[in-house]
Write a protein that holds these residues in place. Structure first.
Motif, mmCIF file in Angstrom:
data_model
loop_
_atom_site.group_PDB
_atom_site.id
_atom_site.type_symbol
_atom_site.label_atom_id
_atom_site.label_comp_id
_atom_site.label_asym_id
_atom_site.label_seq_id
_atom_site.Cartn_x
_atom_site.Cartn_y
_atom_site.Cartn_z
ATOM 1 N N LYS A 1 -1.472 8.838 4.302
ATOM 2 C CA LYS A 1 -2.310 7.662 4.566
ATOM 3 C C LYS A 1 -2.450 6.797 3.442
ATOM 4 O O LYS A 1 -2.490 7.262 2.188
ATOM 5 C CB LYS A 1 -3.609 7.794 5.147
ATOM 6 N N ALA A 2 -2.155 5.448 3.599
ATOM 7 C CA ALA A 2 -2.320 4.634 2.579
ATOM 8 C C ALA A 2 -3.596 3.928 2.939
ATOM 9 O O ALA A 2 -3.406 2.951 3.444
ATOM 10 C CB ALA A 2 -0.925 3.605 2.277
ATOM 11 N N LEU A 3 -4.713 4.289 2.157
ATOM 12 C CA LEU A 3 -5.851 3.743 2.294
ATOM 13 C C LEU A 3 -6.459 2.832 1.337
ATOM 14 O O LEU A 3 -6.451 3.177 0.137
ATOM 15 C CB LEU A 3 -6.972 4.713 2.524
ATOM 16 N N LEU A 4 -6.872 1.552 1.548
ATOM 17 C CA LEU A 4 -7.310 0.521 0.622
ATOM 18 C C LEU A 4 -8.490 1.317 0.089
ATOM 19 O O LEU A 4 -8.960 0.711 -1.364
ATOM 20 C CB LEU A 4 -7.283 -0.650 1.283
ATOM 21 N N SER A 5 -9.310 1.825 0.815
ATOM 22 C CA SER A 5 -10.499 2.559 0.201
ATOM 23 C C SER A 5 -10.227 3.815 -0.649
ATOM 24 O O SER A 5 -11.609 4.368 -0.909
ATOM 25 C CB SER A 5 -11.499 2.791 1.338
ATOM 26 N N ASP A 6 -8.985 4.183 -0.674
ATOM 27 C CA ASP A 6 -9.090 5.537 -1.634
ATOM 28 C C ASP A 6 -8.494 5.188 -3.045
ATOM 29 O O ASP A 6 -7.472 4.639 -3.079
ATOM 30 C CB ASP A 6 -7.698 6.230 -0.752
ATOM 31 N N ASP A 7 -9.382 5.819 -4.211
ATOM 32 C CA ASP A 7 -9.027 5.430 -5.368
ATOM 33 C C ASP A 7 -7.512 5.849 -5.880
ATOM 34 O O ASP A 7 -7.029 5.168 -6.250
ATOM 35 C CB ASP A 7 -10.225 6.097 -6.201
ATOM 36 N N GLU A 8 -7.080 6.845 -5.051
ATOM 37 C CA GLU A 8 -5.837 7.357 -5.562
ATOM 38 C C GLU A 8 -4.864 6.769 -5.090
ATOM 39 O O GLU A 8 -3.550 6.218 -5.899
ATOM 40 C CB GLU A 8 -5.641 9.139 -5.205
ATOM 41 N N ASP A 9 -4.960 6.231 -3.881
ATOM 42 C CA ASP A 9 -4.029 5.359 -3.293
ATOM 43 C C ASP A 9 -3.752 3.867 -3.945
ATOM 44 O O ASP A 9 -2.899 3.507 -4.195
ATOM 45 C CB ASP A 9 -4.240 5.119 -1.993
ATOM 46 N N GLY B 1 0.692 -1.066 0.017
ATOM 47 C CA GLY B 1 -0.001 0.077 0.014
ATOM 48 C C GLY B 1 0.825 1.156 0.043
ATOM 49 O O GLY B 1 1.635 1.282 0.691
ATOM 50 N N LEU B 2 0.541 2.281 -0.966
ATOM 51 C CA LEU B 2 1.241 3.480 -1.131
ATOM 52 C C LEU B 2 -0.057 4.718 -0.794
ATOM 53 O O LEU B 2 -0.961 4.520 -1.132
ATOM 54 C CB LEU B 2 1.841 3.645 -2.323
ATOM 55 N N ASP B 3 0.785 5.674 -0.418
ATOM 56 C CA ASP B 3 0.079 6.999 -0.403
ATOM 57 C C ASP B 3 0.060 7.787 -1.641
ATOM 58 O O ASP B 3 1.086 8.261 -2.263
ATOM 59 C CB ASP B 3 0.406 7.949 0.595
ATOM 60 N N GLY B 4 -1.085 8.005 -2.381
ATOM 61 C CA GLY B 4 -1.539 8.477 -3.849
ATOM 62 C C GLY B 4 -1.604 9.974 -3.725
ATOM 63 O O GLY B 4 -1.450 10.334 -5.028
ATOM 64 N N ASN B 5 -2.287 10.464 -2.787
ATOM 65 C CA ASN B 5 -2.698 11.710 -2.714
ATOM 66 C C ASN B 5 -1.867 12.692 -1.981
ATOM 67 O O ASN B 5 -2.404 13.662 -1.598
ATOM 68 C CB ASN B 5 -4.258 11.925 -2.650
ATOM 69 N N GLY B 6 -0.724 12.149 -1.183
ATOM 70 C CA GLY B 6 0.016 13.027 -0.268
ATOM 71 C C GLY B 6 -0.696 13.362 0.931
ATOM 72 O O GLY B 6 -0.393 14.444 1.855
ATOM 73 N N LEU C 1 -0.768 0.680 -8.059
ATOM 74 C CA LEU C 1 -0.769 -0.108 -9.293
ATOM 75 C C LEU C 1 0.412 0.371 -10.195
ATOM 76 O O LEU C 1 1.179 -0.275 -10.800
ATOM 77 C CB LEU C 1 -2.155 -0.366 -9.965
ATOM 78 N N ALA C 2 0.132 1.895 -10.293
ATOM 79 C CA ALA C 2 1.107 2.520 -11.281
ATOM 80 C C ALA C 2 2.385 2.327 -10.851
ATOM 81 O O ALA C 2 3.526 2.046 -11.838
ATOM 82 C CB ALA C 2 0.513 4.019 -11.248
ATOM 83 N N ARG C 3 2.991 2.636 -9.687
ATOM 84 C CA ARG C 3 4.209 2.241 -9.089
ATOM 85 C C ARG C 3 4.659 0.826 -9.672
ATOM 86 O O ARG C 3 5.799 0.737 -9.878
ATOM 87 C CB ARG C 3 4.374 2.721 -7.777
ATOM 88 N N TYR C 4 3.676 -0.040 -9.097
ATOM 89 C CA TYR C 4 4.234 -1.722 -9.738
ATOM 90 C C TYR C 4 4.385 -1.731 -11.131
ATOM 91 O O TYR C 4 5.578 -2.379 -11.535
ATOM 92 C CB TYR C 4 2.940 -2.493 -9.378
ATOM 93 N N LEU C 5 3.725 -1.061 -11.906
ATOM 94 C CA LEU C 5 3.867 -1.356 -13.487
ATOM 95 C C LEU C 5 5.155 -0.402 -13.804
ATOM 96 O O LEU C 5 5.924 -0.868 -14.568
ATOM 97 C CB LEU C 5 2.834 -0.681 -14.198
ATOM 98 N N GLU C 6 5.384 0.569 -13.231
ATOM 99 C CA GLU C 6 6.496 1.400 -13.649
ATOM 100 C C GLU C 6 7.663 0.679 -13.502
ATOM 101 O O GLU C 6 8.813 1.000 -13.917
ATOM 102 C CB GLU C 6 6.547 2.668 -12.686
ATOM 103 N N SER C 7 7.777 0.090 -12.310
ATOM 104 C CA SER C 7 9.077 -0.788 -11.955
ATOM 105 C C SER C 7 9.395 -1.931 -13.057
ATOM 106 O O SER C 7 10.734 -2.155 -12.999
ATOM 107 C CB SER C 7 8.718 -1.320 -10.842
ATOM 108 N N TYR C 8 8.630 -2.452 -13.885
ATOM 109 C CA TYR C 8 8.965 -2.997 -14.996
ATOM 110 C C TYR C 8 9.074 -2.291 -16.284
ATOM 111 O O TYR C 8 9.891 -3.049 -17.318
ATOM 112 C CB TYR C 8 7.785 -4.046 -15.441
ATOM 113 N N GLY C 9 8.987 -1.047 -16.729
ATOM 114 C CA GLY C 9 9.287 -0.221 -17.610
ATOM 115 C C GLY C 9 7.674 0.354 -18.354
ATOM 116 O O GLY C 9 6.608 -0.146 -17.830
#
Length: 334
Positions: free
Chosen positions: A119-127, A111-116, A132-140
């Motif tokens: 908090k890293a909330l599983l119920s927050d769309d941006e988080d 879990g990451l904080d996507g909106n600054g 997911l975006a950071r995961y995909l970014e790690s592959y290229g």
């Protein structure tokens, strides 16, 4: 004249009434979900450089999985990407409701904080989307990198194929509202059909009929019922010349016994709802080129994918609905 007692009673009644109403979800609110999602995708694209249509493709696939599976709740917001609570906070985290990005990371949670907001909330769309975006970014950022990331994420080749197809559709159309449907034949042709899903079939061994037969003359145009991408095309001993199209709800649409394909339709072709993909025929039940073992008709099937397996379901109700919609549209234009 209102007394204080009467005002209090009215306020209490209003409170009780409002408390009895169902909660207002993102889908029920007076907003356009496609616009809201696209804004979120493009915001994360700016932050991470991951193409927005990659994020949209995964989210669309996950939305389809939520519809197909009973072990996943409905999404609370606009984003449907699913993470298990234990995966989000870390399997060894003693606080299963942890929202602190620091301790989540310490316990190897994702879990990451996507909106600054700290908090890293599983119920927050941006988080969720940022994670997911950071995961995909790690592959290229190439299509091949995307497919590799999907393989590690889902551990299933069919899931990789479906999500990759979604991404290509969104990339070409540059929009999200691609869920409208069309009837599979033009209304100005003679055709007939009834519910035949589940009937017994004998050729090739005992099996059930996994679709609806629509009888029509040879070479009546066959139209794609949805936006999607051609996943399979060619000869099948049972279905003859057939086309398989995957839509953005993960549903596979199967068009069989064709007399031929429309020019330009091949594996990987992106099609629109109502686009001609082939022509009615009587091919099948034998080696390539076998024709005429039954009257000309379209066998139309629908198959749902749940991330583990795929199964057929009765397409007849959908066909009737799309036919009614097409007739109403034609009537309104007259």
């Amino acid at each position: 004249m209102f007394t204080l007692r009467r005002i209090i009673c009215l306020l209490l009644a209003l409170f009780l009434y409002l408390s009895s109403l169902p909660p207002l979800t993102a889908e029920a609110a007076d907003v356009n979900p496609y616009q809201e999602r696209l804004a979120l995708y493009k915001k994360m694209e700016t932050v991470t450089n991951v193409p927005w249509y990659y994020l949209a493709a995964v989210d669309s696939y996950e939305r389809g999985l939520r519809k197909a599976r009973r072990d996943r709740p409905d999404a609370e917001g606009f984003i449907s990407i699913y993470y298990a609570q234990e995966e989000w906070v870390g399997p060894l985290n003693p606080n299963k409701d942890d929202v602190d990005p620091t301790t989540i990371s310490l316990f190897e949670g994702i879990g990451l904080d996507g909106n600054g907001d700290g908090k890293a909330l599983l119920s927050d769309d941006e988080d969720v989307l940022y994670t997911l975006a950071r995961y995909l970014e790690s592959y290229g950022f190439t299509e091949e990198d995307f497919r590799i990331a999907l393989w590690h994420f889902y551990q299933r080749e069919q899931s990789v194929t479906i999500v990759s197809g979604h991404a290509l559709i969104y990339k070409q159309h540059q929009r999200l509202d691609l869920h409208n449907h069309a009837f599979v034949m033009p209304l100005n042709h003679n055709y007939s059909y009834k519910s035949t899903w589940g009937d017994r079939r004998g050729w090739g061994g005992r099996r059930i009929h996994e679709g609806t037969d629509l009888f029509a003359n040879y070479n009546v145009p066959i139209q794609s019922s949805s936006h999607g991408i051609v996943e399979t095309i060619g000869w099948n001993p049972y279905g003859g010349w057939r086309v398989g199209i995957r839509d953005l709800d993960n549903i596979y649409h199967y068009y069989a016994h064709l007399n031929g394909f429309e020019k330009g339709i091949e594996k990987g072709t992106i099609v629109e709802a109502g686009q001609i993909i082939g022509y009615c025929g009587s091919s099948g039940y034998g080696k390539p080129g076998t024709q005429g073992k039954f009257p000309p008709h379209l066998h139309y099937g629908m198959y749902r994918d749940n991330g583990i397996t795929e199964w057929s379901f009765d397409p007849f109700p959908s066909l009737k609905q799309w036919e009614r919609t097409a007739k109403q549209a034609k009537k309104s234009k007259a």
